[in-house]
Design an enzyme around this catalytic site. Sequence first.
Site, PDB file in Angstrom:
ATOM      1  N   ILE A   1       0.840  -1.207   0.000  1.00  0.00           N
ATOM      2  CA  ILE A   1       0.000   0.000   0.000  1.00  0.00           C
ATOM      3  C   ILE A   1       0.877   1.261   0.000  1.00  0.00           C
ATOM      4  O   ILE A   1       0.583   2.244  -0.693  1.00  0.00           O
ATOM      5  CB  ILE A   1      -0.973  -0.022   1.202  1.00  0.00           C
ATOM      6  CG1 ILE A   1      -1.821  -1.305   1.163  1.00  0.00           C
ATOM      7  CG2 ILE A   1      -1.881   1.209   1.183  1.00  0.00           C
ATOM      8  CD1 ILE A   1      -2.613  -1.571   2.437  1.00  0.00           C
TER       9      ILE A   1
ATOM     10  N   LYS B   1      -3.755  -3.379  15.997  1.00  0.00           N
ATOM     11  CA  LYS B   1      -4.395  -2.231  15.325  1.00  0.00           C
ATOM     12  C   LYS B   1      -5.310  -1.500  16.306  1.00  0.00           C
ATOM     13  O   LYS B   1      -5.302  -0.274  16.377  1.00  0.00           O
ATOM     14  CB  LYS B   1      -5.205  -2.691  14.105  1.00  0.00           C
ATOM     15  CG  LYS B   1      -4.365  -3.237  12.975  1.00  0.00           C
ATOM     16  CD  LYS B   1      -3.496  -2.157  12.364  1.00  0.00           C
ATOM     17  CE  LYS B   1      -2.523  -2.699  11.343  1.00  0.00           C
ATOM     18  NZ  LYS B   1      -1.492  -1.741  10.954  1.00  0.00           N
TER      19      LYS B   1
ATOM     20  N   TYR C   1      -2.723  -9.767  15.646  1.00  0.00           N
ATOM     21  CA  TYR C   1      -2.542  -8.722  14.631  1.00  0.00           C
ATOM     22  C   TYR C   1      -3.652  -7.675  14.760  1.00  0.00           C
ATOM     23  O   TYR C   1      -3.393  -6.478  14.838  1.00  0.00           O
ATOM     24  CB  TYR C   1      -2.556  -9.326  13.210  1.00  0.00           C
ATOM     25  CG  TYR C   1      -2.820  -8.285  12.147  1.00  0.00           C
ATOM     26  CD1 TYR C   1      -1.821  -7.383  11.783  1.00  0.00           C
ATOM     27  CD2 TYR C   1      -4.075  -8.159  11.534  1.00  0.00           C
ATOM     28  CE1 TYR C   1      -2.070  -6.396  10.834  1.00  0.00           C
ATOM     29  CE2 TYR C   1      -4.333  -7.179  10.595  1.00  0.00           C
ATOM     30  CZ  TYR C   1      -3.318  -6.300  10.246  1.00  0.00           C
ATOM     31  OH  TYR C   1      -3.578  -5.313   9.321  1.00  0.00           O
TER      32      TYR C   1
ATOM     33  N   SER D   1      -7.326  -0.981  10.359  1.00  0.00           N
ATOM     34  CA  SER D   1      -7.989  -2.043   9.611  1.00  0.00           C
ATOM     35  C   SER D   1      -9.429  -2.214  10.079  1.00  0.00           C
ATOM     36  O   SER D   1      -9.745  -1.970  11.262  1.00  0.00           O
ATOM     37  CB  SER D   1      -7.227  -3.348   9.850  1.00  0.00           C
ATOM     38  OG  SER D   1      -7.995  -4.462   9.477  1.00  0.00           O
TER      39      SER D   1
ATOM     40  N   ASN E   1      12.321  -1.456   6.656  1.00  0.00           N
ATOM     41  CA  ASN E   1      13.429  -2.369   6.994  1.00  0.00           C
ATOM     42  C   ASN E   1      13.530  -3.497   5.964  1.00  0.00           C
ATOM     43  O   ASN E   1      14.345  -4.396   6.117  1.00  0.00           O
ATOM     44  CB  ASN E   1      13.259  -2.944   8.410  1.00  0.00           C
ATOM     45  CG  ASN E   1      11.993  -3.781   8.549  1.00  0.00           C
ATOM     46  OD1 ASN E   1      11.258  -3.979   7.583  1.00  0.00           O
ATOM     47  ND2 ASN E   1      11.746  -4.271   9.755  1.00  0.00           N
TER      48      ASN E   1
HETATM   49  P1  NAD Z   1       3.306  -4.746   3.449  1.00  0.00           P
HETATM   50  O1  NAD Z   1       3.853  -5.846   4.270  1.00  0.00           O
HETATM   51  O2  NAD Z   1       3.373  -4.865   1.972  1.00  0.00           O
HETATM   52  O3  NAD Z   1       4.003  -3.359   3.864  1.00  0.00           O
HETATM   53  C1  NAD Z   1       4.401  -3.073   5.187  1.00  0.00           C
HETATM   54  C2  NAD Z   1       5.864  -2.652   5.131  1.00  0.00           C
HETATM   55  O4  NAD Z   1       6.313  -2.358   6.456  1.00  0.00           O
HETATM   56  C3  NAD Z   1       6.776  -3.747   4.591  1.00  0.00           C
HETATM   57  O5  NAD Z   1       7.508  -3.231   3.486  1.00  0.00           O
HETATM   58  C4  NAD Z   1       7.691  -4.104   5.767  1.00  0.00           C
HETATM   59  O6  NAD Z   1       8.997  -4.447   5.331  1.00  0.00           O
HETATM   60  C5  NAD Z   1       7.646  -2.824   6.590  1.00  0.00           C
HETATM   61  N1  NAD Z   1       7.912  -2.992   8.019  1.00  0.00           N
HETATM   62  C6  NAD Z   1       7.337  -3.863   8.881  1.00  0.00           C
HETATM   63  N2  NAD Z   1       7.837  -3.715  10.112  1.00  0.00           N
HETATM   64  C7  NAD Z   1       8.767  -2.703  10.042  1.00  0.00           C
HETATM   65  C8  NAD Z   1       9.623  -2.087  10.975  1.00  0.00           C
HETATM   66  N3  NAD Z   1       9.679  -2.478  12.255  1.00  0.00           N
HETATM   67  N4  NAD Z   1      10.447  -1.087  10.553  1.00  0.00           N
HETATM   68  C9  NAD Z   1      10.431  -0.685   9.261  1.00  0.00           C
HETATM   69  N5  NAD Z   1       9.637  -1.240   8.327  1.00  0.00           N
HETATM   70  C10 NAD Z   1       8.814  -2.244   8.713  1.00  0.00           C
HETATM   71  O7  NAD Z   1       1.803  -4.493   3.924  1.00  0.00           O
HETATM   72  P2  NAD Z   1       0.666  -3.589   3.289  1.00  0.00           P
HETATM   73  O8  NAD Z   1      -0.389  -4.491   2.770  1.00  0.00           O
HETATM   74  O9  NAD Z   1       1.253  -2.559   2.399  1.00  0.00           O
HETATM   75  O10 NAD Z   1       0.086  -2.916   4.599  1.00  0.00           O
HETATM   76  C11 NAD Z   1       0.463  -1.617   5.027  1.00  0.00           C
HETATM   77  C12 NAD Z   1      -0.223  -1.328   6.350  1.00  0.00           C
HETATM   78  O11 NAD Z   1      -1.639  -1.417   6.163  1.00  0.00           O
HETATM   79  C13 NAD Z   1       0.109  -2.314   7.466  1.00  0.00           C
HETATM   80  O12 NAD Z   1       0.200  -1.612   8.682  1.00  0.00           O
HETATM   81  C14 NAD Z   1      -1.071  -3.245   7.478  1.00  0.00           C
HETATM   82  O13 NAD Z   1      -1.275  -3.835   8.731  1.00  0.00           O
HETATM   83  C15 NAD Z   1      -2.199  -2.292   7.115  1.00  0.00           C
HETATM   84  N6  NAD Z   1      -3.363  -2.989   6.535  1.00  0.00           N
HETATM   85  C16 NAD Z   1      -3.179  -3.808   5.462  1.00  0.00           C
HETATM   86  C17 NAD Z   1      -4.264  -4.505   4.946  1.00  0.00           C
HETATM   87  C18 NAD Z   1      -4.082  -5.471   3.784  1.00  0.00           C
HETATM   88  O14 NAD Z   1      -4.928  -6.338   3.608  1.00  0.00           O
HETATM   89  N7  NAD Z   1      -3.043  -5.355   2.977  1.00  0.00           N
HETATM   90  C19 NAD Z   1      -5.539  -4.345   5.515  1.00  0.00           C
HETATM   91  C20 NAD Z   1      -5.680  -3.474   6.590  1.00  0.00           C
HETATM   92  C21 NAD Z   1      -4.578  -2.783   7.087  1.00  0.00           C
HETATM   93  C1  UD1 Z   2      -8.435 -11.192   7.304  1.00  0.00           C
HETATM   94  C2  UD1 Z   2      -8.176 -11.243   8.795  1.00  0.00           C
HETATM   95  C3  UD1 Z   2      -8.246  -9.819   9.360  1.00  0.00           C
HETATM   96  C4  UD1 Z   2      -7.262  -8.904   8.598  1.00  0.00           C
HETATM   97  C5  UD1 Z   2      -7.549  -8.961   7.097  1.00  0.00           C
HETATM   98  C6  UD1 Z   2      -6.566  -8.149   6.277  1.00  0.00           C
HETATM   99  C7  UD1 Z   2      -8.894 -13.435   9.671  1.00  0.00           C
HETATM  100  C8  UD1 Z   2      -9.920 -14.151  10.486  1.00  0.00           C
HETATM  101  N1  UD1 Z   2      -9.155 -12.111   9.450  1.00  0.00           N
HETATM  102  O1  UD1 Z   2      -9.696 -10.637   7.062  1.00  0.00           O
HETATM  103  O2  UD1 Z   2      -7.897  -9.832  10.735  1.00  0.00           O
HETATM  104  O3  UD1 Z   2      -7.383  -7.574   9.036  1.00  0.00           O
HETATM  105  O4  UD1 Z   2      -7.482 -10.340   6.659  1.00  0.00           O
HETATM  106  O5  UD1 Z   2      -5.279  -8.659   6.390  1.00  0.00           O
HETATM  107  O6  UD1 Z   2      -7.891 -13.979   9.257  1.00  0.00           O
HETATM  108  N2  UD1 Z   2     -11.142 -16.835   2.058  1.00  0.00           N
HETATM  109  C9  UD1 Z   2     -11.309 -18.101   1.536  1.00  0.00           C
HETATM  110  N3  UD1 Z   2     -10.201 -18.856   1.301  1.00  0.00           N
HETATM  111  C10 UD1 Z   2      -8.942 -18.408   1.565  1.00  0.00           C
HETATM  112  C11 UD1 Z   2      -8.770 -17.111   2.084  1.00  0.00           C
HETATM  113  C12 UD1 Z   2      -9.897 -16.352   2.322  1.00  0.00           C
HETATM  114  O7  UD1 Z   2     -12.424 -18.551   1.301  1.00  0.00           O
HETATM  115  O8  UD1 Z   2      -7.979 -19.164   1.347  1.00  0.00           O
HETATM  116  C13 UD1 Z   2     -12.339 -16.014   2.294  1.00  0.00           C
HETATM  117  C14 UD1 Z   2     -12.527 -15.646   3.744  1.00  0.00           C
HETATM  118  O9  UD1 Z   2     -13.266 -16.622   4.423  1.00  0.00           O
HETATM  119  C15 UD1 Z   2     -13.268 -14.302   3.619  1.00  0.00           C
HETATM  120  C16 UD1 Z   2     -12.710 -13.713   2.319  1.00  0.00           C
HETATM  121  O10 UD1 Z   2     -12.170 -14.810   1.587  1.00  0.00           O
HETATM  122  O11 UD1 Z   2     -14.641 -14.523   3.440  1.00  0.00           O
HETATM  123  C17 UD1 Z   2     -11.620 -12.688   2.564  1.00  0.00           C
HETATM  124  O12 UD1 Z   2     -10.626 -13.247   3.402  1.00  0.00           O
HETATM  125  P1  UD1 Z   2      -9.266 -12.474   3.772  1.00  0.00           P
HETATM  126  O13 UD1 Z   2      -8.625 -11.969   2.527  1.00  0.00           O
HETATM  127  O14 UD1 Z   2      -8.462 -13.356   4.658  1.00  0.00           O
HETATM  128  O15 UD1 Z   2      -9.747 -11.175   4.571  1.00  0.00           O
HETATM  129  P2  UD1 Z   2     -10.663 -11.025   5.880  1.00  0.00           P
HETATM  130  O16 UD1 Z   2     -11.338 -12.284   6.217  1.00  0.00           O
HETATM  131  O17 UD1 Z   2     -11.509  -9.814   5.685  1.00  0.00           O
END
Ligand code: NAD
Ligand code: UD1
Length: 332
Positions: A12, A154, A150, A124, A32
């Site tokens: 992101i 958040k 996790y 999240s 990192n």
């Molecule tokens: P990502 O893993 O691609 O990016 C996170 C980055 O943070 C990575 O490049 C990692 O190397 C870096 N990082 C982790 N710990 C670190 C540290 N201690 N010091 C410096 N760098 C560090 O993940 P993303 O999907 O881009 O997510 C970005 C943020 O959004 C995260 O905080 C994640 O929890 C949050 N988020 C992601 C999702 C999703 O589904 N992708 C959903 C909700 C929230």
């Molecule tokens: C999951 C995490 C949530 C986290 C979010 C983003 C759990 C219980 N929840 O949410 O804490 O914030 O990811 O990182 O892990 N699915 C399948 N098969 C798979 C994978 C997913 O059927 O192999 C389904 C799931 O049941 C769900 C949907 O796909 O209905 C999306 O799943 P996922 O991408 O893991 O996201 P969340 O469940 O929203």
Amino acid sequence: MKILLTGGTGYIGSHTAVELINLGYEVELLDNLFNSKITVLDKIEEITGVKPVFHKVDLLDRAGLDKVMAEGHYDLVIHFAGMKAVGESVEKPLKYYENNIGGTINLLNSMKKYDVSKIIFSSSATVYGDQGVEEVKEDMQTGIGITNPYGRTKFMIEEILKDVSVANPEFQIVILRYFNPVGAHESGLLGEDPNDIPNNLMPIIMKVSTGELDKLKVYGDDYDTVDGTGMRDYIHVVDLARGHVAAMMKMEEGVSIYNLGTGEATSVLQMVAAFEKASGKKLPYEIVGRRAGDLGKIYANVEKAWRELDFKTELTIEDAMNDTINYLEHVE
Ligand code: NAD
Ligand code: UD1
């Protein structure tokens, strides 16, 4: 305006960097490289013509972080850095609390020390836990029924930010609650790196399509949804990146919280069908039992982001699938 993106080479963060650079902002990235690659910097340059300054620093390294903050004179920090694998967080809770919470505390201390008072935090939808309703709104109580460490990091970071705001009223804090980010940059150069062990739906679909996994396990078909499979609010990562720009424009003292989603829910089987349509290939899947901790259906109430940020998503699931397939064709 000069902006520091922690976790800036991640999925992101890198897309947000592109949006900000394209709008003319000065952007520096800190990471990192635990879950991303240095080559992302070249991809950002290929797309925007600008290679952002990069700091390979761990947020747990206080001295290293202070040095970056002291020299940077940033106006704003967008804090993406964190570990995000739900399953791993259950196995290694202390690692998640140390990295996500410890890293955020170090960041806030360093910001205070060097007079940086604006922060946007990547939260999240997981903080909503199980509300017993499908459409979740920013003013609902959070933290109840979160099923993994996790998710709890958040929630806890959100609470820490609220406390920091009380003690430091000059701080301008935005908490963005992301729903389910999917898709990739239209260039095919940036996307979610499918190298680590994925738990989320889209990275698994990607691995099945490349043959690295033989089939998708669909977790349950007995939910009260259109086809019985789980429904989520999938937001294109480029829209999500634009959401940060919208939030940045409206920052004010105190804590502001926004959902970033589309307001629509899509089922697992609808996602499979969309992927099959975009790729022209069958995606093998098998229905298995429900995954522990899963909700049937959850999606964002997006009124606050519309009203206060003037933010609406523009891209569709179809765009996300096409861009993901394009990205898969580019991945080395
Ligand atoms: P990502 O893993 O691609 O990016 C996170 C980055 O943070 C990575 O490049 C990692 O190397 C870096 N990082 C982790 N710990 C670190 C540290 N201690 N010091 C410096 N760098 C560090 O993940 P993303 O999907 O881009 O997510 C970005 C943020 O959004 C995260 O905080 C994640 O929890 C949050 N988020 C992601 C999702 C999703 O589904 N992708 C959903 C909700 C929230
Ligand atoms: C999951 C995490 C949530 C986290 C979010 C983003 C759990 C219980 N929840 O949410 O804490 O914030 O990811 O990182 O892990 N699915 C399948 N098969 C798979 C994978 C997913 O059927 O192999 C389904 C799931 O049941 C769900 C949907 O796909 O209905 C999306 O799943 P996922 O991408 O893991 O996201 P969340 O469940 O929203």
